[in-house]
Design a protein around this motif. Structure first.
Motif, PDB file in Angstrom:
ATOM      1  N   PHE A  62       0.917  -1.281  -0.107  1.00  0.00           N
ATOM      2  CA  PHE A  62       0.019   0.224   0.009  1.00  0.00           C
ATOM      3  C   PHE A  62       0.862   1.070  -0.087  1.00  0.00           C
ATOM      4  O   PHE A  62       1.864   1.233   0.654  1.00  0.00           O
ATOM      5  CB  PHE A  62      -0.953  -0.090   1.130  1.00  0.00           C
ATOM      6  N   GLY A  63       0.326   2.144  -0.635  1.00  0.00           N
ATOM      7  CA  GLY A  63       1.032   3.616  -0.689  1.00  0.00           C
ATOM      8  C   GLY A  63       2.106   3.537  -1.526  1.00  0.00           C
ATOM      9  O   GLY A  63       2.769   4.629  -1.710  1.00  0.00           O
ATOM     10  N   ARG A  64       2.557   2.669  -2.597  1.00  0.00           N
ATOM     11  CA  ARG A  64       3.517   2.777  -3.298  1.00  0.00           C
ATOM     12  C   ARG A  64       2.978   3.170  -4.734  1.00  0.00           C
ATOM     13  O   ARG A  64       1.869   2.808  -5.056  1.00  0.00           O
ATOM     14  CB  ARG A  64       4.081   1.150  -3.670  1.00  0.00           C
ATOM     15  N   GLY A  65       3.957   3.517  -5.595  1.00  0.00           N
ATOM     16  CA  GLY A  65       3.695   3.842  -6.802  1.00  0.00           C
ATOM     17  C   GLY A  65       2.438   4.837  -7.073  1.00  0.00           C
ATOM     18  O   GLY A  65       2.172   5.513  -6.479  1.00  0.00           O
ATOM     19  N   HIS A  66       1.594   4.659  -8.319  1.00  0.00           N
ATOM     20  CA  HIS A  66       0.621   5.634  -8.652  1.00  0.00           C
ATOM     21  C   HIS A  66      -0.453   4.427  -9.146  1.00  0.00           C
ATOM     22  O   HIS A  66      -0.304   3.039  -9.525  1.00  0.00           O
ATOM     23  CB  HIS A  66       1.200   6.633  -9.564  1.00  0.00           C
ATOM     24  N   SER A  67      -1.483   5.055  -9.527  1.00  0.00           N
ATOM     25  CA  SER A  67      -2.644   4.305 -10.259  1.00  0.00           C
ATOM     26  C   SER A  67      -3.294   3.164  -9.390  1.00  0.00           C
ATOM     27  O   SER A  67      -3.143   2.176  -9.868  1.00  0.00           O
ATOM     28  CB  SER A  67      -2.242   3.726 -11.834  1.00  0.00           C
ATOM     29  N   ARG A  68      -3.134   3.291  -8.201  1.00  0.00           N
ATOM     30  CA  ARG A  68      -3.495   2.280  -6.984  1.00  0.00           C
ATOM     31  C   ARG A  68      -4.873   2.037  -7.163  1.00  0.00           C
ATOM     32  O   ARG A  68      -5.769   2.841  -7.560  1.00  0.00           O
ATOM     33  CB  ARG A  68      -3.232   2.489  -5.695  1.00  0.00           C
ATOM     34  N   SER A  69      -5.263   0.575  -7.086  1.00  0.00           N
ATOM     35  CA  SER A  69      -6.870   0.304  -7.082  1.00  0.00           C
ATOM     36  C   SER A  69      -6.820  -1.017  -6.432  1.00  0.00           C
ATOM     37  O   SER A  69      -5.913  -1.823  -6.433  1.00  0.00           O
ATOM     38  CB  SER A  69      -7.141   0.200  -8.682  1.00  0.00           C
ATOM     39  N   SER A  70      -7.972  -1.238  -5.862  1.00  0.00           N
ATOM     40  CA  SER A  70      -8.498  -2.238  -5.042  1.00  0.00           C
ATOM     41  C   SER A  70      -9.457  -3.156  -5.867  1.00  0.00           C
ATOM     42  O   SER A  70     -10.614  -2.418  -6.042  1.00  0.00           O
ATOM     43  CB  SER A  70      -8.891  -2.247  -3.769  1.00  0.00           C
ATOM     44  N   THR A  71      -9.472  -4.360  -6.414  1.00  0.00           N
ATOM     45  CA  THR A  71     -10.647  -4.727  -7.229  1.00  0.00           C
ATOM     46  C   THR A  71     -10.866  -6.345  -6.785  1.00  0.00           C
ATOM     47  O   THR A  71     -10.223  -6.967  -5.958  1.00  0.00           O
ATOM     48  CB  THR A  71     -10.318  -4.780  -8.701  1.00  0.00           C
ATOM     49  N   GLU A  72     -11.960  -7.021  -7.595  1.00  0.00           N
ATOM     50  CA  GLU A  72     -12.038  -8.265  -7.378  1.00  0.00           C
ATOM     51  C   GLU A  72     -12.230  -8.604  -5.718  1.00  0.00           C
ATOM     52  O   GLU A  72     -11.666  -9.670  -5.373  1.00  0.00           O
ATOM     53  CB  GLU A  72     -11.107  -8.808  -8.230  1.00  0.00           C
ATOM     54  N   ALA A  73     -12.888  -7.904  -5.076  1.00  0.00           N
ATOM     55  CA  ALA A  73     -13.036  -8.282  -3.632  1.00  0.00           C
ATOM     56  C   ALA A  73     -14.041  -9.177  -2.926  1.00  0.00           C
ATOM     57  O   ALA A  73     -15.428  -9.063  -3.714  1.00  0.00           O
ATOM     58  CB  ALA A  73     -13.032  -6.640  -2.945  1.00  0.00           C
ATOM     59  N   VAL A  74     -13.935 -10.038  -2.202  1.00  0.00           N
ATOM     60  CA  VAL A  74     -14.824 -10.669  -1.635  1.00  0.00           C
ATOM     61  C   VAL A  74     -14.826 -10.437  -0.124  1.00  0.00           C
ATOM     62  O   VAL A  74     -13.598 -10.213   0.549  1.00  0.00           O
ATOM     63  CB  VAL A  74     -14.805 -12.414  -1.733  1.00  0.00           C
ATOM     64  N   TRP A  75     -15.654 -10.521   0.941  1.00  0.00           N
ATOM     65  CA  TRP A  75     -15.872  -9.981   2.446  1.00  0.00           C
ATOM     66  C   TRP A  75     -16.776 -10.721   2.739  1.00  0.00           C
ATOM     67  O   TRP A  75     -17.887 -11.036   2.224  1.00  0.00           O
ATOM     68  CB  TRP A  75     -15.583  -8.607   2.214  1.00  0.00           C
ATOM     69  N   GLY A  76     -16.573 -11.029   3.998  1.00  0.00           N
ATOM     70  CA  GLY A  76     -17.568 -11.829   4.976  1.00  0.00           C
ATOM     71  C   GLY A  76     -17.008 -11.929   6.340  1.00  0.00           C
ATOM     72  O   GLY A  76     -16.171 -11.093   6.762  1.00  0.00           O
ATOM     73  N   THR A  77     -17.468 -12.933   6.844  1.00  0.00           N
ATOM     74  CA  THR A  77     -16.947 -13.194   8.117  1.00  0.00           C
ATOM     75  C   THR A  77     -16.242 -14.714   8.254  1.00  0.00           C
ATOM     76  O   THR A  77     -16.715 -15.683   7.753  1.00  0.00           O
ATOM     77  CB  THR A  77     -18.078 -13.486   9.334  1.00  0.00           C
ATOM     78  N   TYR A  78     -15.087 -14.858   8.840  1.00  0.00           N
ATOM     79  CA  TYR A  78     -14.603 -15.980   8.971  1.00  0.00           C
ATOM     80  C   TYR A  78     -13.900 -16.330  10.342  1.00  0.00           C
ATOM     81  O   TYR A  78     -13.246 -15.571  11.117  1.00  0.00           O
ATOM     82  CB  TYR A  78     -13.204 -16.119   7.982  1.00  0.00           C
ATOM     83  N   GLN A  79     -14.478 -17.358  10.843  1.00  0.00           N
ATOM     84  CA  GLN A  79     -14.073 -17.941  12.178  1.00  0.00           C
ATOM     85  C   GLN A  79     -14.481 -16.856  13.162  1.00  0.00           C
ATOM     86  O   GLN A  79     -13.672 -16.396  13.981  1.00  0.00           O
ATOM     87  CB  GLN A  79     -12.939 -18.411  12.447  1.00  0.00           C
ATOM     88  N   GLY A  80     -15.612 -16.027  12.918  1.00  0.00           N
ATOM     89  CA  GLY A  80     -16.045 -14.967  13.767  1.00  0.00           C
ATOM     90  C   GLY A  80     -15.427 -13.871  13.671  1.00  0.00           C
ATOM     91  O   GLY A  80     -15.800 -12.834  14.470  1.00  0.00           O
ATOM     92  N   ARG A  81     -14.514 -13.360  12.713  1.00  0.00           N
ATOM     93  CA  ARG A  81     -14.030 -12.120  12.441  1.00  0.00           C
ATOM     94  C   ARG A  81     -14.289 -11.781  11.065  1.00  0.00           C
ATOM     95  O   ARG A  81     -14.351 -12.473  10.193  1.00  0.00           O
ATOM     96  CB  ARG A  81     -12.460 -12.370  12.516  1.00  0.00           C
ATOM     97  N   ALA A  82     -14.328 -10.345  10.872  1.00  0.00           N
ATOM     98  CA  ALA A  82     -14.554  -9.918   9.478  1.00  0.00           C
ATOM     99  C   ALA A  82     -13.284 -10.168   8.808  1.00  0.00           C
ATOM    100  O   ALA A  82     -11.968  -9.717   9.212  1.00  0.00           O
ATOM    101  CB  ALA A  82     -14.906  -8.362   9.663  1.00  0.00           C
ATOM    102  N   ALA A  83     -13.492 -10.669   7.507  1.00  0.00           N
ATOM    103  CA  ALA A  83     -12.313 -10.680   6.620  1.00  0.00           C
ATOM    104  C   ALA A  83     -12.669 -10.097   5.120  1.00  0.00           C
ATOM    105  O   ALA A  83     -13.702 -10.132   4.897  1.00  0.00           O
ATOM    106  CB  ALA A  83     -12.093 -12.255   6.880  1.00  0.00           C
ATOM    107  N   THR A  84     -11.356 -10.161   4.567  1.00  0.00           N
ATOM    108  CA  THR A  84     -11.595  -9.797   3.222  1.00  0.00           C
ATOM    109  C   THR A  84     -10.514 -10.488   2.115  1.00  0.00           C
ATOM    110  O   THR A  84      -9.406 -10.509   2.604  1.00  0.00           O
ATOM    111  CB  THR A  84     -11.513  -8.140   3.240  1.00  0.00           C
ATOM    112  N   SER A  85     -10.689 -10.772   0.876  1.00  0.00           N
ATOM    113  CA  SER A  85      -9.938 -10.790  -0.220  1.00  0.00           C
ATOM    114  C   SER A  85      -9.836  -9.960  -1.363  1.00  0.00           C
ATOM    115  O   SER A  85     -11.162  -9.741  -1.536  1.00  0.00           O
ATOM    116  CB  SER A  85     -10.153 -12.276  -0.820  1.00  0.00           C
ATOM    117  N   PHE A  86      -8.829  -9.456  -1.707  1.00  0.00           N
ATOM    118  CA  PHE A  86      -8.945  -8.706  -2.733  1.00  0.00           C
ATOM    119  C   PHE A  86      -7.707  -8.378  -3.537  1.00  0.00           C
ATOM    120  O   PHE A  86      -6.750  -8.883  -3.275  1.00  0.00           O
ATOM    121  CB  PHE A  86      -9.614  -6.976  -2.414  1.00  0.00           C
ATOM    122  N   ARG A  87      -8.107  -7.974  -4.685  1.00  0.00           N
ATOM    123  CA  ARG A  87      -6.692  -7.705  -5.916  1.00  0.00           C
ATOM    124  C   ARG A  87      -6.129  -6.187  -5.587  1.00  0.00           C
ATOM    125  O   ARG A  87      -6.913  -5.465  -5.555  1.00  0.00           O
ATOM    126  CB  ARG A  87      -7.079  -8.012  -7.247  1.00  0.00           C
TER     127      ARG A  87
END
Length: 226
Positions: A62-87
């Protein structure tokens, strides 16, 4: 004949670029369909675009370079904790004029919410350059120091979090090539490359294992109960 060669070269390069773009689009469509299917199967949510997932973060990719983007995200709860996967993607441009080059970096990032906000700690893979020319926090585990580079403005917090059992877990073969970041109330694991639906559950299991290994007094200190 010599006058024709530049034109032929241009046509060939353009054709190769076009084929490459078509294949990339197909792969992206296939990958997003697989991620969407994974999310549906686990009761999670999916979005092609997820702006802001890396906002405010300075460590890791994070915070490197330019044209930063976060895409293709899935999110939910995993073993009782909020969790995310993304590109997570960013670009780095170097040189100028005819020597100007832009390279795009892709990462598959997994994140799990922490019980409390901890000081930032970053763990990345050591290599010849970092071992030789960079300084990092050294722990009482020579093999661990050879494999992992530990960076933090809060060395005491790093010592508390990275106790012997945690270091032993991080030394297992399944984390070769991985990177870990604690920042902003979350713990992240990321690798170079595109998101892999097959790696989500296992990666989140690793993160929850690491969270569970953090001693109780660390959470007490973070909450101001010490």
């Amino acid at each position: 004949m010599e006058a024709v060669l530049p034109y032929v070269t241009f046509v060939v390069v353009a054709a190769v670029a076009m084929v490459g773009a078509i294949l990339a689009r197909r792969q992206r469509k296939k990958r997003r369909a697989a991620l969407r299917a994974w999310a549906n199967a686990h009761g999670w949510s999916y979005s092609d675009t997820a702006p802001g997932l890396g906002n405010g973060l300075r460590g890791g990719p994070f915070g490197r370079g330019h044209s930063r983007s976060s895409t293709e995200a899935v999110w939910g709860t995993y073993q009782g904790r909020a969790a995310t996967s993304f590109r997570y993607t960013y670009k780095i441009t170097s040189g100028s004029g005819k020597n100007r080059r832009t390279r795009t970096y892709h990462h598959h990032v997994l994140a799990v919410q922490l019980p409390a906000v901890l000081p930032p700690i970053e763990l990345s893979q050591e290599n010849f350059f970092t071992r030789t020319f960079s300084n990092d926090i050294q722990l009482e585990h020579a093999a661990f120091n050879d494999e992992w580079r530990v960076q933090s403005d809060y060395p005491r917090a790093a010592y508390d979090v990275l106790h012997p059992r945690t270091m032993e877990r991080l030394m297992r073969p399944d984390l070769v090539g991985a990177n870990i970041l604690i920042e902003g109330g979350r713990i992240f694991l990321w690798r170079r490359g595109q998101p892999d639906p097959g790696a989500i559950a296992y990666g989140l299991t690793v993160l929850t294992e690491l969270v569970d290994l953090i001693p109780g007094f660390v959470w007490d200190n973070a909450r101001g109960h010490a």
